[in-house]
Design a protein around this motif. Structure first.
Motif, PDB file in Angstrom:
ATOM      1  N   ILE A   1      28.728  18.304 -76.962  1.00  0.00           N
ATOM      2  CA  ILE A   1      27.372  17.844 -76.687  1.00  0.00           C
ATOM      3  C   ILE A   1      27.448  16.331 -76.566  1.00  0.00           C
ATOM      4  O   ILE A   1      27.955  15.668 -77.471  1.00  0.00           O
ATOM      5  CB  ILE A   1      26.394  18.220 -77.817  1.00  0.00           C
ATOM      6  N   PRO A   2      26.954  15.742 -75.466  1.00  0.00           N
ATOM      7  CA  PRO A   2      27.007  14.286 -75.324  1.00  0.00           C
ATOM      8  C   PRO A   2      26.201  13.586 -76.431  1.00  0.00           C
ATOM      9  O   PRO A   2      25.058  13.957 -76.703  1.00  0.00           O
ATOM     10  CB  PRO A   2      26.385  14.027 -73.956  1.00  0.00           C
ATOM     11  N   VAL A   3      26.797  12.587 -77.037  1.00  0.00           N
ATOM     12  CA  VAL A   3      26.137  11.852 -78.119  1.00  0.00           C
ATOM     13  C   VAL A   3      24.883  11.160 -77.600  1.00  0.00           C
ATOM     14  O   VAL A   3      23.857  11.119 -78.289  1.00  0.00           O
ATOM     15  CB  VAL A   3      27.116  10.846 -78.761  1.00  0.00           C
ATOM     16  N   ASP A   4      24.933  10.630 -76.380  1.00  0.00           N
ATOM     17  CA  ASP A   4      23.746   9.977 -75.803  1.00  0.00           C
ATOM     18  C   ASP A   4      22.574  10.947 -75.706  1.00  0.00           C
ATOM     19  O   ASP A   4      21.428  10.587 -75.941  1.00  0.00           O
ATOM     20  CB  ASP A   4      24.052   9.428 -74.406  1.00  0.00           C
ATOM     21  N   TRP A   5      22.872  12.193 -75.351  1.00  0.00           N
ATOM     22  CA  TRP A   5      21.835  13.214 -75.218  1.00  0.00           C
ATOM     23  C   TRP A   5      21.180  13.469 -76.574  1.00  0.00           C
ATOM     24  O   TRP A   5      19.963  13.493 -76.697  1.00  0.00           O
ATOM     25  CB  TRP A   5      22.463  14.499 -74.666  1.00  0.00           C
ATOM     26  N   ILE A   6      22.011  13.648 -77.608  1.00  0.00           N
ATOM     27  CA  ILE A   6      21.492  13.912 -78.955  1.00  0.00           C
ATOM     28  C   ILE A   6      20.720  12.712 -79.484  1.00  0.00           C
ATOM     29  O   ILE A   6      19.678  12.864 -80.121  1.00  0.00           O
ATOM     30  CB  ILE A   6      22.633  14.285 -79.918  1.00  0.00           C
ATOM     31  N   ALA A   7      21.215  11.512 -79.215  1.00  0.00           N
ATOM     32  CA  ALA A   7      20.542  10.301 -79.681  1.00  0.00           C
ATOM     33  C   ALA A   7      19.149  10.182 -79.064  1.00  0.00           C
ATOM     34  O   ALA A   7      18.177   9.849 -79.756  1.00  0.00           O
ATOM     35  CB  ALA A   7      21.375   9.069 -79.354  1.00  0.00           C
ATOM     36  N   ARG A   8      19.046  10.483 -77.772  1.00  0.00           N
ATOM     37  CA  ARG A   8      17.723  10.420 -77.123  1.00  0.00           C
ATOM     38  C   ARG A   8      16.789  11.501 -77.651  1.00  0.00           C
ATOM     39  O   ARG A   8      15.613  11.253 -77.894  1.00  0.00           O
ATOM     40  CB  ARG A   8      17.863  10.537 -75.614  1.00  0.00           C
ATOM     41  N   ALA A   9      17.309  12.713 -77.841  1.00  0.00           N
ATOM     42  CA  ALA A   9      16.478  13.800 -78.374  1.00  0.00           C
ATOM     43  C   ALA A   9      16.043  13.483 -79.799  1.00  0.00           C
ATOM     44  O   ALA A   9      14.895  13.732 -80.173  1.00  0.00           O
ATOM     45  CB  ALA A   9      17.234  15.125 -78.328  1.00  0.00           C
ATOM     46  N   GLY A  10      16.931  12.932 -80.606  1.00  0.00           N
ATOM     47  CA  GLY A  10      16.601  12.592 -81.990  1.00  0.00           C
ATOM     48  C   GLY A  10      15.581  11.489 -82.093  1.00  0.00           C
ATOM     49  O   GLY A  10      14.826  11.415 -83.060  1.00  0.00           O
ATOM     50  N   GLY A  11      15.534  10.627 -81.088  1.00  0.00           N
ATOM     51  CA  GLY A  11      14.548   9.552 -81.077  1.00  0.00           C
ATOM     52  C   GLY A  11      13.155  10.015 -80.691  1.00  0.00           C
ATOM     53  O   GLY A  11      12.187   9.276 -80.849  1.00  0.00           O
ATOM     54  N   LEU A  12      13.039  11.228 -80.189  1.00  0.00           N
ATOM     55  CA  LEU A  12      11.739  11.748 -79.759  1.00  0.00           C
ATOM     56  C   LEU A  12      10.964  12.333 -80.938  1.00  0.00           C
ATOM     57  O   LEU A  12       9.895  11.856 -81.280  1.00  0.00           O
ATOM     58  CB  LEU A  12      11.921  12.814 -78.679  1.00  0.00           C
TER      59      LEU A  12
END
Length: 124
Positions: free
Chosen positions: A40-51
């Motif tokens: 899972i791309p870390v950037d993807w998780i970071a953006r989802a976690g920021g929501l």
């Protein structure tokens, strides 16, 4: 993220995913029932976690189902959401937030569950 950089991924233990389990009822070894998502791309998780928390949990469910469905569009039914600890309202909010952030693509049909596709390339 520049075009020359490789994306960063979170790796799951693939040996753990392939581990056989002992089934007492049939006295045999059995394979895991579903494939596991390897990256899972870390950037993807970071953006989802920021929501929101709902978006992050829904996103993880999306990646799991994406791996199980061999990267084909999928639907998240009520039983699957509950299995992952999501209420129907959290699922709905998470899908809405992830779609607004461009992390998933959603196709809606009247009277049907939303058809979801995970967007692998996250635009900055």
């Amino acid at each position: 993220m520049g075009s020359e950089e490789k994306p960063v991924y979170i790796d799951f233990d693939l040996q753990q995913a392939e581990r056989y389990t002992w089934d007492r009822s049939t006295s045999t070894h059995k394979r895991p029932s579903a494939p596991y998502v390897a990256r899972i791309p870390v950037d993807w998780i970071a953006r989802a976690g920021g929501l929101s928390k709902s978006a992050l949990l829904t996103g993880l469910v999306c990646w799991f189902l994406d791996g199980c469905n061999r990267k084909q569009p999928f639907k998240i039914n009520r039983a699957t959401a509950i299995k992952f600890g999501l209420s129907v309202h959290q699922k709905r909010r998470g899908i809405r937030d992830l779609e607004a952030a461009g992390l998933i693509k959603v196709s809606n049909s009247p009277g049907q569950l939303s058809l979801i596709e995970v967007m692998r390339e996250v635009e900055g």
